[in-house]
Design an enzyme around this catalytic site. Structure first.
Site, PDB file in Angstrom:
ATOM      1  N   GLU A  36     -46.891 -43.115 129.762  1.00  0.00           N
ATOM      2  CA  GLU A  36     -47.955 -43.834 130.360  1.00  0.00           C
ATOM      3  C   GLU A  36     -47.850 -43.983 131.578  1.00  0.00           C
ATOM      4  O   GLU A  36     -46.554 -44.631 132.224  1.00  0.00           O
ATOM      5  CB  GLU A  36     -48.098 -45.304 129.756  1.00  0.00           C
ATOM      6  N   ARG A 263     -34.439 -45.501 120.153  1.00  0.00           N
ATOM      7  CA  ARG A 263     -34.566 -45.732 121.623  1.00  0.00           C
ATOM      8  C   ARG A 263     -33.300 -45.787 122.235  1.00  0.00           C
ATOM      9  O   ARG A 263     -32.193 -46.560 121.659  1.00  0.00           O
ATOM     10  CB  ARG A 263     -35.281 -47.124 122.079  1.00  0.00           C
ATOM     11  N   LYS A 273     -40.229 -50.842 131.056  1.00  0.00           N
ATOM     12  CA  LYS A 273     -40.956 -50.774 132.292  1.00  0.00           C
ATOM     13  C   LYS A 273     -41.373 -52.229 132.781  1.00  0.00           C
ATOM     14  O   LYS A 273     -41.585 -52.622 133.733  1.00  0.00           O
ATOM     15  CB  LYS A 273     -42.094 -49.651 132.082  1.00  0.00           C
TER      16      LYS A 273
HETATM   17  P1  ATP Z   1     -41.098 -48.780 128.206  1.00  0.00           P
HETATM   18  O1  ATP Z   1     -40.633 -49.488 126.907  1.00  0.00           O
HETATM   19  O2  ATP Z   1     -40.121 -48.521 129.296  1.00  0.00           O
HETATM   20  O3  ATP Z   1     -42.480 -49.201 128.604  1.00  0.00           O
HETATM   21  P2  ATP Z   1     -42.637 -46.831 126.633  1.00  0.00           P
HETATM   22  O4  ATP Z   1     -42.247 -46.188 125.631  1.00  0.00           O
HETATM   23  O5  ATP Z   1     -43.895 -47.875 127.133  1.00  0.00           O
HETATM   24  O6  ATP Z   1     -41.631 -47.566 127.527  1.00  0.00           O
HETATM   25  P3  ATP Z   1     -43.924 -44.314 127.546  1.00  0.00           P
HETATM   26  O7  ATP Z   1     -44.279 -43.969 129.234  1.00  0.00           O
HETATM   27  O8  ATP Z   1     -44.945 -44.814 126.873  1.00  0.00           O
HETATM   28  O9  ATP Z   1     -43.072 -45.991 127.916  1.00  0.00           O
HETATM   29  O10 ATP Z   1     -42.632 -43.367 127.154  1.00  0.00           O
HETATM   30  C1  ATP Z   1     -42.965 -42.177 127.060  1.00  0.00           C
HETATM   31  C2  ATP Z   1     -41.971 -41.626 126.106  1.00  0.00           C
HETATM   32  O11 ATP Z   1     -40.723 -41.896 126.190  1.00  0.00           O
HETATM   33  C3  ATP Z   1     -42.219 -42.268 124.727  1.00  0.00           C
HETATM   34  O12 ATP Z   1     -42.383 -40.941 123.494  1.00  0.00           O
HETATM   35  C4  ATP Z   1     -41.525 -42.908 124.190  1.00  0.00           C
HETATM   36  O13 ATP Z   1     -41.043 -43.041 123.042  1.00  0.00           O
HETATM   37  C5  ATP Z   1     -40.084 -42.452 125.333  1.00  0.00           C
HETATM   38  N1  ATP Z   1     -39.132 -43.567 125.490  1.00  0.00           N
HETATM   39  C6  ATP Z   1     -39.367 -44.701 126.276  1.00  0.00           C
HETATM   40  N2  ATP Z   1     -38.444 -45.246 126.163  1.00  0.00           N
HETATM   41  C7  ATP Z   1     -37.486 -44.852 125.614  1.00  0.00           C
HETATM   42  C8  ATP Z   1     -36.098 -45.029 125.617  1.00  0.00           C
HETATM   43  N3  ATP Z   1     -35.392 -46.315 125.763  1.00  0.00           N
HETATM   44  N4  ATP Z   1     -35.272 -44.124 124.614  1.00  0.00           N
HETATM   45  C9  ATP Z   1     -35.918 -42.978 124.348  1.00  0.00           C
HETATM   46  N5  ATP Z   1     -37.184 -42.800 124.463  1.00  0.00           N
HETATM   47  C10 ATP Z   1     -37.996 -43.536 125.105  1.00  0.00           C
HETATM   48 MG    MG Z   2     -45.367 -46.753 125.567  1.00  0.00          MG
END
Ligand code: ATP
Ligand code: MG
Length: 561
Positions: A36, A263, A273
């Site tokens: 995102e 994660r 984020k």
């Molecule tokens: P955040 O919690 O930092 O906002 P998010 O999951 O909302 O992270 P996205 O932009 O949706 O952020 O993430 C893109 C991809 O990266 C998704 O498939 C998500 O599952 C993966 N991802 C995000 N954070 C992690 C992490 N700490 N470890 C592994 N994969 C991750």
């Molecule tokens: Mg997300």
């Protein structure tokens, strides 16, 4: 993808994929990395990028970069561009396969209409608060909305008018009609469209006033793109039944298989984020690319090589169990990579002037030094030697504190790295008693080797005063002083754990002349000091400390134990 990527150990996801290919369930593998664009990528994302692009590459498949851009209020084009820059820097190439969920808004609208036609979606006039209230809890079932049984015709009409902009934000939503008593809260008639009249979207501008929700968009975008294996983190496990429901109710091109993994959580930092945005917006750091941030942009500016991050991802592995990783592991990957690739240089961080009294005034000579002690192919560079030098304050004491002290003392000898042996004849102090200069003599017969009659054990670094480049050096340390800032205890918030010493700036350092030409982003080992990277965005030379030579935190931990 460059060929230096370490070989990937197998994991449960690769086993599933290999099985699917063997049994003919799939002929190819199609994955995607779906950020995102509401922040910069962090080290957790690197794991997902490494996994998705790596799997596609290894099985001859494809990996899309797709922005899941359903929330115009939190997204912007700066993030879209930064994410592309960072994925590319990490070493991955999506070729032509760059997509936006917003590319599919028309198609998603049609899917929503299909659901309405099937009697599987309805326009609901409850307020957000009421919707929450009707939703129930984990222990109590929800209640049906009074608008749940609107006719298909009325729903079609209202949904079209939502799209046309007739209704206020928050006055109506479109919901899937599933089961208000489901034990899985995600299935209790989730919202699939909401009204956002004032929003300007970074891709679609003001074209839309209704926006699909993430859960609806994500799984259908995967299906539209023909994704075979939809890899995501464990918090989406509970969403899978909802995704499956959408995919089963609608006639989509395929039904991607979702597989969840844990994660990455890294010690001494936060990877969310939302929290990283707070650090930036509240000025705790200088920006998303602050070298202390766990973002890819920060790590790049700090001097981490991308291959070190890929190496780290392959070492941490992919499982379903908690992935809490020691910072020292990442730091060691960086040291391992830089030890091989970083040219050696000399830099004096805490300068103390040395005058070589038996070296003629105005005379200089050029010495040659290897760029890397183990790799001749990296060549040599030239050093200037002369009458006035700088050494590091920490390399001199008047009286040796113990027998282990190998550096310079008053009346003692030490070798200047890549140059001669010097003897300290006189210590000059100012009125306050502070040492301001050393008067030394050098032995012209000691270039390269000790004379047979003398053993000089200590070797220190130095620079020649006239040719040295004055520079600022920023010493970075861990951003938090607690390994788990988010779980530090009842009376310490995660922000209370910010390390007050995470940045120390030395404004008055001297670097050997060749460092004056270092390009922004170039990384060196300053001998005996650590790895340093020329910062970008300044005319004047500023170097960021990438990493110390050894793990000083481990030592602190041992001493504390
Ligand atoms: P955040 O919690 O930092 O906002 P998010 O999951 O909302 O992270 P996205 O932009 O949706 O952020 O993430 C893109 C991809 O990266 C998704 O498939 C998500 O599952 C993966 N991802 C995000 N954070 C992690 C992490 N700490 N470890 C592994 N994969 C991750
Ligand atoms: Mg997300």
């Amino acid at each position: 993808m460059s060929n230096e990527t370490p070989e990937r150990p197998s994991n449960f996801i690769r086993q599933i994929i290999e099985h699917d290919l063997k049994t003919g369930k799939h002929q190819t593998v199609a994955t995607r990395f779906p950020p995102e664009p509401n922040g910069y990528l962090h080290i957790g994302h690197a794991k997902s990028i490494w996994l998705n692009f790596g799997i596609a590459a290894d099985y001859g498949g494809t990996c899309n970069l797709r922005f899941d851009d359903t929330n115009p209020h939190k997204e912007n084009i700066e993030y879209v561009e930064a994410i592309q820059r960072d994925v590319r820097w990490l070493g991955y190439d999506w070729g032509e396969r760059l997509y936006y969920a917003s590319d599919y808004f028309e198609q998603l609208y049609d899917y929503a209409v299909q659901l309405i036609r099937k009697g599987k979606a309805y326009v609901c006039d409850l307020s957000m608060e009421e919707i929450r209230e009707y939703r129930g809890t984990l222990t109590e079932p929800g209640r049906n909305s009074p608008w749940r049984d609107r006719s298909v015709e009325e729903n079609l009409d209202l949904f079209a008018r939502m799209r046309a902009g007739e209704f206020e934000d928050g006055s109506r939503v479109l919901r899937a009609k599933i089961d208000m008593a489901s034990p899985n809260l995600n299935l209790r008639d989730p919202i699939i469209y909401r009204i956002r009249r004032g929003a300007v979207h970074h891709q679609t501008g003001a074209e839309w006033v209704i926006y699909p929700m993430y859960d609806f968009t994500h799984c259908l975008s995967d299906a539209i793109e023909g994704i075979t294996h939809s890899l995501c983190t464990l918090e989406f496990e509970d969403h899978r039944p909802l995704y499956d429901w959408f995919l089963d109710e609608l006639e989509t091109p395929c039904h991607p298989q979702q597989i969840e993994f844990s994660r990455l959580v890294l010690e001494y930092t936060v990877v969310s984020k939302r929290k990283l945005t707070e650090l930036v917006e509240e000025g705790h750091v200088e920006g998303w690319d602050d070298p202390r941030m766990p973002t890819l942009a920060g790590m790049r500016r700090r001097g981490f090589p991308p291959e070190a991050i890929r190496d780290f991802c392959s070492r941490i592995g992919v499982t379903k169990s908690e992935n809490f990783v020691e910072m020292a592991l990442l730091e060691n990957c960086v040291r391992d990579a830089l030890n091989v690739s970083a040219p050696r240089r000399m830099a004096v961080l805490h300068p103390l002037k040395v005058v070589i009294t038996n070296y003629p005034e105005g005379q200089h000579e050029t010495l040659t030094a290897p760029n890397h002690p183990q790799n001749e192919a990296m060549g040599t560079r030239e050093l200037t030697f002369g009458r006035e030098l700088y050494i590091d304050r920490n390399d001199f004491v008047e009286v040796a504190p113990n027998k282990k002290w190998k550096r310079l003392v008053a009346g003692g000898e030490v070798r200047l790295r890549n140059a001669y042996v010097i003897r300290c004849d006189e210590v000059i102090k100012d009125e306050a008693g502070e040492i301001i200069e050393l008067r030394c003599s050098y032995d012209p017969d000691t270039l390269g080797a000790n004379p047979p009659d003398r053993k000089v054990k200590g070797v220190i670094h130095w620079v020649e005063a006239g040719t040295a480049v004055r520079a600022e050096v920023r010493l970075y340390d861990r951003l938090f002083d607690h390994p788990t800032p988010e779980r530090a205890g009842p009376d310490r918030t995660w922000k209370d754990c910010l390390n007050p010493d995470s940045l120390r700036t030395l404004t008055h350092c001297y670097l050997e002349a060749s460092l004056g030409e270092a390009a922004p982003g170039e990384t060196f080992q300053f001998e005996r000091e650590g790895y340093f990277c020329r910062d970008s965005g300044h005319e004047e030379p500023i170097f960021n400390r990438t990493m110390t030579l050894r793990d000083t935190w481990a030592k602190i931990a041992r001493q504390g134990a």
